[in-house]
Design a protein around this motif. Structure first.
Motif, PDB file in Angstrom:
ATOM      1  N   PRO A  48       0.803  -1.001  -0.104  1.00 47.53           N
ATOM      2  CA  PRO A  48       0.053  -0.182  -0.014  1.00 47.53           C
ATOM      3  C   PRO A  48       0.628   1.182  -0.035  1.00 47.53           C
ATOM      4  N   PRO A  49       0.594   2.143  -0.597  1.00 47.88           N
ATOM      5  CA  PRO A  49      -0.920   2.578  -1.182  1.00 47.88           C
ATOM      6  C   PRO A  49      -0.665   2.066  -2.673  1.00 47.88           C
ATOM      7  N   TYR A  50       0.474   1.544  -3.167  1.00 46.13           N
ATOM      8  CA  TYR A  50       0.577   1.309  -4.625  1.00 46.13           C
ATOM      9  C   TYR A  50      -0.375   0.054  -4.959  1.00 46.13           C
ATOM     10  N   GLY A  51      -0.145  -1.043  -4.293  1.00 46.19           N
ATOM     11  CA  GLY A  51      -0.866  -2.249  -4.452  1.00 46.19           C
ATOM     12  C   GLY A  51      -1.630  -2.716  -2.938  1.00 46.19           C
ATOM     13  N   MET A  52      -2.990  -2.964  -3.205  1.00 42.70           N
ATOM     14  CA  MET A  52      -3.386  -3.508  -1.765  1.00 42.70           C
ATOM     15  C   MET A  52      -4.634  -4.359  -2.208  1.00 42.70           C
ATOM     16  N   LEU A  53      -4.895  -4.907  -1.125  1.00 43.12           N
ATOM     17  CA  LEU A  53      -6.656  -5.301  -1.297  1.00 43.12           C
ATOM     18  C   LEU A  53      -7.578  -4.945  -0.409  1.00 43.12           C
ATOM     19  N   ASP A  54      -9.038  -4.391  -0.870  1.00 41.70           N
ATOM     20  CA  ASP A  54      -9.860  -3.726  -0.075  1.00 41.70           C
ATOM     21  C   ASP A  54     -10.559  -4.593   0.801  1.00 41.70           C
ATOM     22  N   SER A  55     -11.543  -4.297   1.369  1.00 46.36           N
ATOM     23  CA  SER A  55     -12.301  -4.991   2.372  1.00 46.36           C
ATOM     24  C   SER A  55     -13.080  -6.262   1.830  1.00 46.36           C
ATOM     25  N   GLN A  56     -13.174  -6.520   0.430  1.00 48.26           N
ATOM     26  CA  GLN A  56     -13.764  -7.414  -0.337  1.00 48.26           C
ATOM     27  C   GLN A  56     -12.864  -8.244  -1.123  1.00 48.26           C
ATOM     28  N   ALA A  57     -11.628  -7.829  -0.825  1.00 50.64           N
ATOM     29  CA  ALA A  57     -10.495  -8.662  -1.414  1.00 50.64           C
ATOM     30  C   ALA A  57     -10.248  -8.491  -2.869  1.00 50.64           C
ATOM     31  N   ARG A  58     -10.436  -7.047  -3.378  1.00 53.79           N
ATOM     32  CA  ARG A  58     -10.512  -6.667  -4.598  1.00 53.79           C
ATOM     33  C   ARG A  58      -9.284  -5.667  -4.423  1.00 53.79           C
ATOM     34  N   THR A  60      -6.618  -2.918  -5.307  1.00 58.92           N
ATOM     35  CA  THR A  60      -6.922  -1.456  -5.497  1.00 58.92           C
ATOM     36  C   THR A  60      -5.316  -0.667  -5.131  1.00 58.92           C
ATOM     37  N   GLY A  61      -5.502   0.489  -5.205  1.00 61.37           N
ATOM     38  CA  GLY A  61      -4.092   1.239  -5.124  1.00 61.37           C
ATOM     39  C   GLY A  61      -3.953   1.825  -6.429  1.00 61.37           C
ATOM     40  N   SER A  62      -2.829   2.753  -6.454  1.00 63.34           N
ATOM     41  CA  SER A  62      -2.241   3.656  -7.296  1.00 63.34           C
ATOM     42  C   SER A  62      -1.799   2.751  -8.472  1.00 63.34           C
ATOM     43  N   ASP A  63      -1.110   1.693  -8.309  1.00 62.58           N
ATOM     44  CA  ASP A  63      -0.434   0.949  -9.336  1.00 62.58           C
ATOM     45  C   ASP A  63      -1.905   0.332 -10.140  1.00 62.58           C
ATOM     46  N   VAL A  64      -2.752  -0.056  -9.312  1.00 60.77           N
ATOM     47  CA  VAL A  64      -3.863  -0.784 -10.011  1.00 60.77           C
ATOM     48  C   VAL A  64      -4.653   0.175 -10.547  1.00 60.77           C
ATOM     49  N   GLU A  65      -5.130   1.320 -10.384  1.00 57.57           N
ATOM     50  CA  GLU A  65      -5.752   2.039 -10.986  1.00 57.57           C
ATOM     51  C   GLU A  65      -4.972   2.725 -12.329  1.00 57.57           C
ATOM     52  N   THR A  66      -3.440   2.762 -12.257  1.00 53.39           N
ATOM     53  CA  THR A  66      -2.650   3.177 -13.297  1.00 53.39           C
ATOM     54  C   THR A  66      -2.654   1.961 -14.582  1.00 53.39           C
TER      55      THR A  66
END
Length: 269
Positions: A48-58, A60-66
């Protein structure tokens, strides 16, 4: 000095004149990716915050959005291939992925074996420790153990500082960011070498540790990692970066996760 966005605009116009292209969508997506219908991108979802899992295991993060933005502009689906800091380069060289978007900073060592796109962000790397530890210079690390994730930019910079200063410090390398952070959070280690975002996150999640940044080691440009010889893909990604810096989309992602804008001029190396 010319404003970065104005400079990017001028560069984009020149590129468009020379190549006859007007944006990433107009460039040819490399045939293998187009035929497959998806792009395989390596991302560290434990950083985090580049890559991580949210509360639903999806993811997310800046790398994911990029990566999602890049795939959307390519007109193909995105498949995220999870990696750690240490296996980003191997996953690329073994052709498990098309590219790496995983807080991937540009270093001279990595440039010997892989290629990079035009930089689209920056990664400061620091050393943090409890407030009551008197660390103001590398010499103050004498006799200390320092936790770092293996193969990261922080590892490279920490190794350089210890070697150049000649200080007798012990580097404790963990296999990924999550394990490193846990070692510090649980008190196994007191001093952390990491990206500024990681150091801040560990501090915020563990207020009782009273961590603060003690030393700034370096600030690295961040780019998409590519295989050497993938010239067509590099040309596409370079143009994509330029267009999305100019239209503000990459800056919006950076601001969302790092709470500050990109610098007016992003260093090339």
């Amino acid at each position: 000095m010319m404003n970065f966005r104005k400079a990017a605009t001028a560069a984009g116009l020149v590129l468009g004149i020379v190549t006859g292209l007007v944006g990433p969508a107009a460039a040819d997506v490399p045939a293998a990716i187009k035929e497959r219908g998806k792009v395989l991108i390596a991302i560290d979802v434990s950083h985090p915050p580049y890559g991580m899992l949210d509360s639903q295991a999806r993811e997310t993060g800046s790398d994911v959005e990029t990566a999602k933005l890049l795939a959307e502009d390519m007109g193909v689906a995105l498949e995220i291939v999870p990696v750690s800091g240490a296996n980003r380069v191997p996953s690329l060289l073994s052709r498990k992925v098309d590219m790496v978007i995983a807080s991937f900073s540009i270093t001279e060592e990595r440039k010997k074996v892989i290629d990079y796109s035009r930089p689209y962000g920056v990664i400061p790397v620091v050393i943090s420790a409890p407030q009551d530890m008197g660390i103001a210079a590398p010499a103050d690390l004498a006799g200390q153990a320092l936790a770092v994730a293996r193969g990261t930019t922080a590892d490279i910079e920490l190794s350089r500082i210890v070697k150049e200063s000649g200080v007798n410090a012990r580097i404790v390398r963990y296999e990924d960011e999550a394990t490193t952070n846990t070692a510090v959070a649980t008190g196994q280690q007191k001093i952390l070498a990491a990206a500024l975002s990681t150091a801040n996150e560990v501090s915020e999640q563990n207020p009782g540790l009273n961590l603060e940044v003690k030393l700034d080691m370096a600030a690295y440009p961040m780019a998409v990692g590519l295989r050497k010889g993938d010239d067509e893909l590099k040309a596409w990604v370079d143009e994509w970066v330029g267009q999305n810096l100019e239209n503000g989309k990459l800056n919006a992602i950076y601001e969302k996760y790092f709470h500050q804008p990109l610098p007016d001029v992003i260093p090339e190396s």
